[in-house]
Scaffold this active site. Sequence first.
Site, PDB file in Angstrom:
ATOM      1  N   LYS A   1       0.837  -1.207   0.000  1.00  0.00           N
ATOM      2  CA  LYS A   1       0.000   0.000   0.000  1.00  0.00           C
ATOM      3  C   LYS A   1       0.870   1.255   0.000  1.00  0.00           C
ATOM      4  CE  LYS A   1      -3.956  -1.816   2.624  1.00  0.00           C
ATOM      5  NZ  LYS A   1      -4.972  -1.641   1.589  1.00  0.00           N
TER       6      LYS A   1
ATOM      7  N   ARG B   1     -10.369 -11.446   1.671  1.00  0.00           N
ATOM      8  CA  ARG B   1     -11.210 -12.486   1.069  1.00  0.00           C
ATOM      9  C   ARG B   1     -10.522 -13.851   1.122  1.00  0.00           C
ATOM     10  NH1 ARG B   1     -11.420  -9.016  -4.374  1.00  0.00           N
ATOM     11  NH2 ARG B   1     -11.191  -7.428  -2.772  1.00  0.00           N
TER      12      ARG B   1
HETATM   13  N1  BES Z   1      -8.142  -3.778   4.249  1.00  0.00           N
HETATM   14  C1  BES Z   1      -8.308  -3.356   2.911  1.00  0.00           C
HETATM   15  C2  BES Z   1      -9.607  -2.576   2.698  1.00  0.00           C
HETATM   16  C3  BES Z   1      -9.713  -1.268   3.414  1.00  0.00           C
HETATM   17  C4  BES Z   1      -9.446  -0.078   2.766  1.00  0.00           C
HETATM   18  C5  BES Z   1     -10.158  -1.222   4.715  1.00  0.00           C
HETATM   19  C6  BES Z   1      -9.593   1.120   3.438  1.00  0.00           C
HETATM   20  C7  BES Z   1     -10.302  -0.026   5.377  1.00  0.00           C
HETATM   21  C8  BES Z   1     -10.022   1.150   4.736  1.00  0.00           C
HETATM   22  C9  BES Z   1      -8.317  -4.557   1.972  1.00  0.00           C
HETATM   23  O1  BES Z   1      -7.539  -5.625   2.376  1.00  0.00           O
HETATM   24  C10 BES Z   1      -7.765  -4.095   0.670  1.00  0.00           C
HETATM   25  O2  BES Z   1      -6.623  -3.753   0.630  1.00  0.00           O
HETATM   26  N2  BES Z   1      -8.602  -4.086  -0.353  1.00  0.00           N
HETATM   27  C11 BES Z   1      -8.201  -3.648  -1.641  1.00  0.00           C
HETATM   28  C12 BES Z   1      -8.715  -4.641  -2.661  1.00  0.00           C
HETATM   29  C13 BES Z   1      -8.154  -4.445  -4.028  1.00  0.00           C
HETATM   30  C14 BES Z   1      -6.685  -4.787  -4.034  1.00  0.00           C
HETATM   31  C15 BES Z   1      -8.919  -5.305  -4.980  1.00  0.00           C
HETATM   32  C16 BES Z   1      -8.800  -2.278  -1.882  1.00  0.00           C
HETATM   33  O3  BES Z   1      -9.929  -2.031  -1.458  1.00  0.00           O
HETATM   34  O4  BES Z   1      -8.115  -1.432  -2.430  1.00  0.00           O
HETATM   35 MN    MN Z   2      -5.528  -5.420   1.803  1.00  0.00          MN
END
Ligand code: BES
Ligand code: MN
Length: 501
Positions: free
Chosen positions: A283, A357
């Site tokens: 990230k 997931r």
């Molecule tokens: N934990 C994150 C989602 C999230 C984002 C939670 C902001 C709380 C605040 C999740 O694991 C994630 O990184 N999701 C990605 C999925 C994508 C790579 C398809 C996302 O939402 O960007």
């Molecule tokens: Mn994630």
Amino acid sequence: MRTEVSFAPLPEIATELLAVLAVDMQPEKGAGAKPGPTLLTDDSAVQAAAAVALASGEYKAGVNETVLIHRPEGLAARRLLIVGLGKQGKVSLQSVRNAAGTAIRFAKPRGIKELALVLPWSQILPAAGAARSAAEGAFIGDFDPDTYRSDRKDQSVRSFTLAARDGVDRAAVEAAFAEGVIVGESQNFARLLVNEPGNKLTPTILGQRTAEMAQKVGLECEVHSTEKLHELKMGAFWSVSQGSAESPALIVLRYMPEGVTDGPVLGLVGKGITFDAGGISIKPADNMEKMKYDMAGGAAMIAAMRAIALLKPRVRVIAIVCAAENMPSGTAQKPGDVQTAMSGKTIEIINTDAEGRLVLADGLTYARLLGATHLIDAATLTGAISVALGKVTGGVFSNDDATYAKFESALQVSGEKFWRLPLGEEYADLIKSDIGDIKNTGGRWGGAIIAAEFLHHFAEDTPWIHLDIAGIAWVEDARPFIAKGPSGVAVRSILEWVRSY
Ligand code: BES
Ligand code: MN
Ligand code: ZN
């Protein structure tokens, strides 16, 4: 916080602060009642003490609007606080919950350690429901996230009294209030866990904290780690944890009420990522610190189980929390890797940041293996859910209308906001993989739905509800009734859904 219900006459309640609710009355033409701010009590001493403030025109009884009266004449209380609920026609139990929180959060910074809240008039709000909501709101309001500040002053309120009056069903009010205390404390337990930073709450420590809670309330608890994941062939869950020096934790809680041998077995499955760096698909640095709250779904399940253990519904419940850290390292999984989930399905990893997931896939499979007939999961799953619904409303998905209907009814009691989004073949098509059965991401559009369709592959035809709480698990801006920080959302709705069986 100590709590009690008092049936003493209001003028005799000796407390640092007596809080009374008010609505902005809007009577129909010719109905006799006066428009404007109106106290929800018929106690004449309280009304007399508030009369000048109410007549001043300064105070409108807007939502969570307060006015304080020192040394109110004719009352044993040292202060009288009026808390507004807003327009009469829009008042609900949620308004009472928030008003109780507002009263507590009014008291805290002023060093006021005890307060009593007057149970509002039952003509406007049902007494038992209001009693429960008041207790919940008081605990929610009392929580502050400043755990690690060395200048921390403990400003928590020591004593909260619900002042009920004649004419109510005393036993019902007391029982509802006691229930609200359990629910509010449980919601705060979730918030306590979510608030902990990643270094203070690793998967292993989350397991320990859960086991301690389970011991106290009499739940069966098992915490497993790497070996068990291998034994169960949880290839999807394990693949997330493999990049971290911290071991994963598979937390299993069981609530098996005596004498209940048939009927449904409810399976609660929570995402417990104690820190989500994204893995190799790392990230950006901005806001990455927030990813300590990526275990909020797991915390909601653990906290709901606490409330279930104490409220003892006549239904069997199992909770599974899949806890891991998602880190980049030389042992981390890579985009392009193929993992075999516990169900036997193969998953092509496109983005290692779509890890929630993966852990839930095996959690759902395991819940079914343990006999769950109905499933509910909660997860901070996607950023896309905030794009769709903002930071206000959570996403809910279901493969079964009857099961969803029960959840929708639960929302009436919990007062939490969730909105149903669709599932569908066309979305599922987007995660077909060339090399394996499915891939873990499916492009840019409809990200929250695609994530839900991924989980659907593992819930299969078991009636199932999926809650995406990524947008609402963290309160970004303080409100009069709740601190900035972990919200503890979903605990109340999950609990009510369970109690509906
Ligand atoms: N934990 C994150 C989602 C999230 C984002 C939670 C902001 C709380 C605040 C999740 O694991 C994630 O990184 N999701 C990605 C999925 C994508 C790579 C398809 C996302 O939402 O960007
Ligand atoms: Mn994630
Ligand atoms: Zn995540």
